[in-house]
Write a protein that holds these residues in place. Structure first.
Motif, PDB file in Angstrom:
ATOM      1  N   ALA A 154       0.829  -1.207   0.000  1.00 51.61           N
ATOM      2  CA  ALA A 154       0.000   0.000   0.000  1.00 51.61           C
ATOM      3  C   ALA A 154       0.863   1.257   0.000  1.00 51.61           C
ATOM      4  O   ALA A 154       0.582   2.212  -0.733  1.00 51.61           O
ATOM      5  CB  ALA A 154      -0.928  -0.002   1.211  1.00 51.61           C
ATOM      6  N   MET A 155       1.945   1.244   0.774  1.00 53.61           N
ATOM      7  CA  MET A 155       2.818   2.416   0.792  1.00 53.61           C
ATOM      8  C   MET A 155       3.474   2.590  -0.570  1.00 53.61           C
ATOM      9  O   MET A 155       3.548   3.704  -1.106  1.00 53.61           O
ATOM     10  CB  MET A 155       3.886   2.268   1.872  1.00 53.61           C
ATOM     11  N   ALA A 156       3.942   1.477  -1.153  1.00 54.15           N
ATOM     12  CA  ALA A 156       4.565   1.558  -2.472  1.00 54.15           C
ATOM     13  C   ALA A 156       3.575   2.134  -3.484  1.00 54.15           C
ATOM     14  O   ALA A 156       3.926   2.979  -4.307  1.00 54.15           O
ATOM     15  CB  ALA A 156       5.041   0.180  -2.924  1.00 54.15           C
ATOM     16  N   GLY A 157       2.311   1.666  -3.404  1.00 53.60           N
ATOM     17  CA  GLY A 157       1.296   2.169  -4.329  1.00 53.60           C
ATOM     18  C   GLY A 157       1.081   3.663  -4.168  1.00 53.60           C
ATOM     19  O   GLY A 157       1.008   4.394  -5.160  1.00 53.60           O
ATOM     20  N   ALA A 158       0.992   4.115  -2.913  1.00 53.62           N
ATOM     21  CA  ALA A 158       0.764   5.545  -2.677  1.00 53.62           C
ATOM     22  C   ALA A 158       1.912   6.366  -3.252  1.00 53.62           C
ATOM     23  O   ALA A 158       1.691   7.384  -3.920  1.00 53.62           O
ATOM     24  CB  ALA A 158       0.623   5.809  -1.179  1.00 53.62           C
ATOM     25  N   LEU A 159       3.146   5.899  -3.023  1.00 54.77           N
ATOM     26  CA  LEU A 159       4.297   6.638  -3.541  1.00 54.77           C
ATOM     27  C   LEU A 159       4.310   6.634  -5.062  1.00 54.77           C
ATOM     28  O   LEU A 159       4.619   7.637  -5.704  1.00 54.77           O
ATOM     29  CB  LEU A 159       5.596   6.028  -3.005  1.00 54.77           C
ATOM     30  N   MET A 160       3.946   5.476  -5.658  1.00 56.91           N
ATOM     31  CA  MET A 160       3.922   5.404  -7.121  1.00 56.91           C
ATOM     32  C   MET A 160       2.897   6.368  -7.688  1.00 56.91           C
ATOM     33  O   MET A 160       3.144   7.047  -8.676  1.00 56.91           O
ATOM     34  CB  MET A 160       3.535   3.997  -7.558  1.00 56.91           C
ATOM     35  N   GLN A 161       1.730   6.406  -7.053  1.00 50.52           N
ATOM     36  CA  GLN A 161       0.689   7.296  -7.560  1.00 50.52           C
ATOM     37  C   GLN A 161       1.116   8.743  -7.442  1.00 50.52           C
ATOM     38  O   GLN A 161       0.794   9.576  -8.286  1.00 50.52           O
ATOM     39  CB  GLN A 161      -0.627   7.037  -6.818  1.00 50.52           C
ATOM     40  N   ALA A 162       1.864   9.052  -6.385  1.00 55.07           N
ATOM     41  CA  ALA A 162       2.338  10.423  -6.233  1.00 55.07           C
ATOM     42  C   ALA A 162       3.416  10.734  -7.262  1.00 55.07           C
ATOM     43  O   ALA A 162       3.390  11.773  -7.915  1.00 55.07           O
ATOM     44  CB  ALA A 162       2.889  10.627  -4.825  1.00 55.07           C
ATOM     45  N   LEU A 163       4.327   9.798  -7.425  1.00 57.37           N
ATOM     46  CA  LEU A 163       5.478  10.047  -8.290  1.00 57.37           C
ATOM     47  C   LEU A 163       5.070  10.135  -9.759  1.00 57.37           C
ATOM     48  O   LEU A 163       5.568  10.972 -10.498  1.00 57.37           O
ATOM     49  CB  LEU A 163       6.495   8.915  -8.103  1.00 57.37           C
ATOM     50  N   THR A 164       4.159   9.265 -10.186  1.00 56.78           N
ATOM     51  CA  THR A 164       3.782   9.252 -11.600  1.00 56.78           C
ATOM     52  C   THR A 164       2.546  10.098 -11.868  1.00 56.78           C
ATOM     53  O   THR A 164       2.105  10.184 -12.998  1.00 56.78           O
ATOM     54  CB  THR A 164       3.505   7.819 -12.079  1.00 56.78           C
ATOM     55  N   ARG A 165       1.970  10.670 -10.848  1.00 56.47           N
ATOM     56  CA  ARG A 165       0.731  11.443 -10.977  1.00 56.47           C
ATOM     57  C   ARG A 165      -0.320  10.644 -11.710  1.00 56.47           C
ATOM     58  O   ARG A 165      -1.010  11.132 -12.601  1.00 56.47           O
ATOM     59  CB  ARG A 165       0.953  12.718 -11.791  1.00 56.47           C
ATOM     60  N   ASN A 166      -0.399   9.401 -11.356  1.00 56.82           N
ATOM     61  CA  ASN A 166      -1.280   8.511 -12.090  1.00 56.82           C
ATOM     62  C   ASN A 166      -2.118   7.744 -11.083  1.00 56.82           C
ATOM     63  O   ASN A 166      -1.583   6.980 -10.286  1.00 56.82           O
ATOM     64  CB  ASN A 166      -0.417   7.544 -12.895  1.00 56.82           C
ATOM     65  N   PRO A 167      -3.440   7.948 -11.107  1.00 61.65           N
ATOM     66  CA  PRO A 167      -4.265   7.273 -10.110  1.00 61.65           C
ATOM     67  C   PRO A 167      -4.313   5.764 -10.295  1.00 61.65           C
ATOM     68  O   PRO A 167      -4.803   5.046  -9.424  1.00 61.65           O
ATOM     69  CB  PRO A 167      -5.652   7.895 -10.329  1.00 61.65           C
ATOM     70  N   LEU A 168      -3.817   5.269 -11.434  1.00 59.40           N
ATOM     71  CA  LEU A 168      -3.879   3.822 -11.663  1.00 59.40           C
ATOM     72  C   LEU A 168      -2.571   3.127 -11.301  1.00 59.40           C
ATOM     73  O   LEU A 168      -2.439   1.918 -11.471  1.00 59.40           O
ATOM     74  CB  LEU A 168      -4.200   3.546 -13.120  1.00 59.40           C
ATOM     75  N   ALA A 169      -1.612   3.878 -10.816  1.00 58.84           N
ATOM     76  CA  ALA A 169      -0.307   3.284 -10.551  1.00 58.84           C
ATOM     77  C   ALA A 169      -0.389   2.304  -9.384  1.00 58.84           C
ATOM     78  O   ALA A 169      -1.030   2.570  -8.373  1.00 58.84           O
ATOM     79  CB  ALA A 169       0.695   4.381 -10.218  1.00 58.84           C
ATOM     80  N   SER A 170       0.247   1.179  -9.550  1.00 57.00           N
ATOM     81  CA  SER A 170       0.408   0.229  -8.448  1.00 57.00           C
ATOM     82  C   SER A 170       1.361  -0.856  -8.908  1.00 57.00           C
ATOM     83  O   SER A 170       1.559  -1.034 -10.108  1.00 57.00           O
ATOM     84  CB  SER A 170      -0.935  -0.371  -8.016  1.00 57.00           C
ATOM     85  N   PRO A 171       1.990  -1.572  -7.966  1.00 53.05           N
ATOM     86  CA  PRO A 171       3.016  -2.538  -8.370  1.00 53.05           C
ATOM     87  C   PRO A 171       2.531  -3.554  -9.404  1.00 53.05           C
ATOM     88  O   PRO A 171       3.255  -3.869 -10.341  1.00 53.05           O
ATOM     89  CB  PRO A 171       3.377  -3.224  -7.051  1.00 53.05           C
ATOM     90  N   SER A 172       1.299  -4.045  -9.263  1.00 54.50           N
ATOM     91  CA  SER A 172       0.881  -5.095 -10.195  1.00 54.50           C
ATOM     92  C   SER A 172       0.611  -4.531 -11.582  1.00 54.50           C
ATOM     93  O   SER A 172       0.954  -5.152 -12.585  1.00 54.50           O
ATOM     94  CB  SER A 172      -0.356  -5.811  -9.667  1.00 54.50           C
ATOM     95  N   ILE A 173       0.011  -3.340 -11.656  1.00 56.80           N
ATOM     96  CA  ILE A 173      -0.297  -2.752 -12.963  1.00 56.80           C
ATOM     97  C   ILE A 173       0.991  -2.407 -13.706  1.00 56.80           C
ATOM     98  O   ILE A 173       1.065  -2.487 -14.925  1.00 56.80           O
ATOM     99  CB  ILE A 173      -1.159  -1.478 -12.791  1.00 56.80           C
ATOM    100  N   PHE A 174       2.023  -2.048 -12.976  1.00 58.45           N
ATOM    101  CA  PHE A 174       3.262  -1.632 -13.621  1.00 58.45           C
ATOM    102  C   PHE A 174       4.205  -2.785 -13.920  1.00 58.45           C
ATOM    103  O   PHE A 174       5.368  -2.572 -14.207  1.00 58.45           O
ATOM    104  CB  PHE A 174       3.982  -0.595 -12.748  1.00 58.45           C
ATOM    105  N   GLY A 175       3.723  -4.007 -13.799  1.00 55.38           N
ATOM    106  CA  GLY A 175       4.549  -5.115 -14.250  1.00 55.38           C
ATOM    107  C   GLY A 175       5.600  -5.586 -13.255  1.00 55.38           C
ATOM    108  O   GLY A 175       6.412  -6.438 -13.576  1.00 55.38           O
TER     109      GLY A 175
END
Lengths: 337, 345
Positions: free
Chosen positions: A78-99
């Motif tokens: 969950a923390m990784a997802g939150a950081l990814m969404q912040a960093l990429t400015r993408n509400p769909l960002a998450s470890p599984s979606i990004f491969g």
């Protein structure tokens, strides 16, 4: 959208509520299952351990480690997802979606099939490496070009990498059918059948990354207000981005190394949390840790009951919970950016 | 300007503008396919001289290799060729609609739907006649695509939303497949896995004949619709102002794309990346006019799958690997190259 807890004092109360939800989920995860036990038995198992009682053995050997692992993985994702969404400015960002999950899996399968690695500990490191490679690739591919990281580009890059890694994984597994059985639980994701010792090697990294994530809350608040503003305020944006990237890789990589491919936790939880407390990342990160852990614990408890006496792979559980959520966000569009 | 030939019927309802260069590419591809056919028929665990193959094909051979050529190799080659054609056109249409060069039936979830249906059948109903598998897979692909389309509908379907929702649905179908495989007995697990990777192993004339109707109906349809893709590529507003029923046409095109992808998945399993690569090869060779893109992309797809299957079954004799692995091997680096190429668009 107005957050549910706008004031700081409410946020503390919210955090307390979150913690109690977490403890209840943790207790549920220890107590419920195929061998049902009671809270008092569980207490006994820790305080007055009786080696002749099956229930005590079940609780101290399998249930406890399972609950701890689920908490760590859930919080990390969950923390990784939150950081990814912040960093990429993408509400769909998450470890599984990004491969990232697919990358870790591909590395694990390659190691098992081609190099006959069978030690679970080694495989964990390999999964970690795979996650890092995939994360770097996705960020690199998604940020190619003049306009930098664009939401649609990075999602496509992630989907493509997933397709790429998955097809090779499948190819390898077809060549060597014996390995298929052995790695199926990585594919499905699992928090069961692992001892606490297996968590030990990655725990320092994940804990360090978790603390790092908490510390990054403030700079990320500044970063999300826009790159130019952040630079104007004197922030070393590149450094912050690199650090965030490193924290993401450690958290997501550690999670996938221990639990296999568990998707969508990193997607859902940050959205729920933002709905509760708004856009302040100093709060989002700790909330994500607590709620991510609770959600994965509950999903794991659910996975034990859906198709008794067998267990549903937890990655499947989270996908069933998470994919509709993904679709909902995709439908709503990127308008909140 | 290059020279062009116009083909149209008397009432002008069907009209193609064919560039002579495209004609040339098309003929070269036909020739290539034929060559691959001969090569595919002659190599394998028993190697037959190409001349003998030719003689056998036109019926003047001595029948010595009739079984190997006509029963084992020919249907397999035809099936992979057909599957490639379907995927090539399906991907081309999708990329045209979505206006994104990275779309393909396997990335946006259509293939996944077919795969779920097929894996359910393989693992839970092993007694059902295997010849029904195609219908099950096509039904699955159709159902899932319908869901994707409905979910993407919000006063019309925008290409981006279609892709994103497709990716979400693809994740969902993927996890269903994982669940089925984790829970099923190991025998059917590996069988399902081979199918998922994409293989034309064990193709017979029955498969070829049951695939044929799909080809006969939908490939010409794709031709007829090709003009409309040209218009769609200009963007929704321009297309609407040119008098095109944007949403209706888009629905029709997607339906064709699904039918073709579904048929391919049904007969050849989850061969990925063909729908992605073939249209790009075609565009590189003949430019952007859809009329000439359709046949060239179709043939490119056919050639890719045929080649992949020939390599897959001969490179590691006596192992007979799924063709899908080799297509991915070629397709994945290509995809990354594409991401790099389109970085500024």
């Amino acid at each position: 959208m107005n957050p549910l807890f706008p004031r700081t004092s409410f946020k503390f109360i919210g955090l307390a509520i979150g913690l109690s939800i977490f403890f209840i989920s943790f207790a549920a995860s220890v107590v419920l299952g195929q061998t049902p036990t009671s809270i008092s038995t569980a207490m006994d198992a820790f305080l007055r351990y009786d080696a002749s009682s099956t229930e005590h053995i079940v609780i101290t050997t399998t249930r406890l480690s399972r609950a701890v692992i689920a908490s760590v993985i859930g919080g990390g994702l969950a923390m990784a997802g939150a950081l990814m969404q912040a960093l990429t400015r993408n509400p769909l960002a998450s470890p599984s979606i990004f491969g990232i999950n697919a990358g870790a899996l591909f590395f694990v399968v390659t190691a098992t099939v081609l190099f006959s690695v069978s030690s679970l500990l080694h495989l964990m490191w390999i999964a970690f490496l795979g996650a890092a490679v995939a994360a770097i690739l996705v960020f690199f591919l998604g940020s190619l070009g003049r306009d930098g990281l664009s939401p649609i580009k990075i999602v496509l890059a992630g989907a493509a990498l997933t397709a790429f890694f998955t097809s090779f994984t499948q190819g390898l597994l077809v060549i060597d059918e014996q390995s298929l059985e052995g790695v199926l639980f990585w594919i499905g994701g699992s928090v069961a059948g692992r001892t606490l010792e297996m968590l030990e090697p990655v725990l320092p990294f994940m804990a360090g990354a978790g603390i790092g994530a908490l510390l990054l809350g403030r700079p990320i608040n500044i970063l999300t207000s826009g790159e130019d503003i952040a630079k104007g305020l004197g922030q070393k944006t590149i450094l912050i981005k690199l650090l965030t990237g490193l924290v993401i890789v450690l958290l997501a990589g550690g999670a996938v190394a221990v639990g296999g491919s568990i998707g969508f936790i990193g997607l859902i939880v940050p959205h729920i949390v933002r709905g509760l407390i708004g856009m302040d990342y100093r709060w989002i990160i700790p909330y994500c840790a607590i709620f991510g852990a609770s959600l994965l614990l509950l999903a794991d408890v659910g996975a034990r009951f859906v198709i008794m006496p067998e267990e549903m792979p937890i990655g499947v559980m989270t996908a069933i919970l998470g994919a509709p959520f993904f679709i909902y966000i995709a439908r709503r569009g990127f308008s909140r950016e | 300007m290059s020279k062009r030939t116009t083909i149209r019927n008397r009432s002008d309802s069907i009209s193609f503008l064919v560039e002579n260069r495209s004609m040339f590419v098309f003929l070269v591809f036909i020739l290539l396919s034929f060559l691959l056919f001969i090569i595919g028929l002659s190599i394998g665990s028993t190697i037959i001289h190409p001349l003998t193959v030719l003689k056998e094909l036109i019926g003047i051979g001595n029948g010595e290799h009739a079984f190997v050529i006509e029963t084992l190799r020919l249907p397999r080659l035809l099936l992979s060729f057909f599957a490639g054609i379907c995927l090539g056109i399906s991907g081309l249409i999708l990329q045209g609609i979505v206006r994104n060069p990275l779309a393909s039936p396997d990335i946006i979830g259509i293939t996944g739907g077919g795969a779920v249906a097929a894996v359910v059948m393989i693992t839970y109903f092993p007694t059902i006649d295997i010849t029904l598998l195609p219908f099950v897979a096509i039904a699955g692909a159709g159902t899932v695509s319908f869901f994707i389309y409905t979910l993407a509908w919000k006063k019309g379907v925008t290409p981006i939303r279609l892709v994103l929702i497709g990716i979400g649905v693809q994740a969902l179908t993927g996890s269903f497949i994982t669940m089925l495989m984790v829970l099923s007995p190991s025998y059917s697990t590996s069988e399902a896995y081979i199918w998922l990777t994409g293989s034309v192993y064990g193709a017979n004339w029955g498969n070829v004949l049951s695939m044929l109707p799909w080809m006969i109906v939908f490939v010409p349809l794709a031709f007829l619709f090709s003009r409309k893709v040209n218009v769609q590529e200009l963007g929704d507003d321009v297309a609407a102002s040119l008098g095109s029923h944007v949403q209706r046409t888009r629905f029709g095109l997607i339906a064709i794309s699904i039918a073709l992808a579904g048929a391919a998945v049904a007969f050849a399993g989850g061969i990925g990346f063909v729908g992605l690569i073939a249209p790009h090869i075609a565009r590189r060779l003949v430019g952007r006019s859809f009329g000439s893109l359709v046949p060239v992309s179709a043939l490119a797809g056919g050639i890719i799958v045929m080649l992949a299957d020939i390599v897959a079954r001969t490179a590691f004799l006596p192992l007979d690997l799924p063709a899908g692995v080799f297509v991915s091997g070629m397709g994945a680096p290509f995809f990354i190259y594409l991401l790099y190429k389109t970085r500024n668009s």
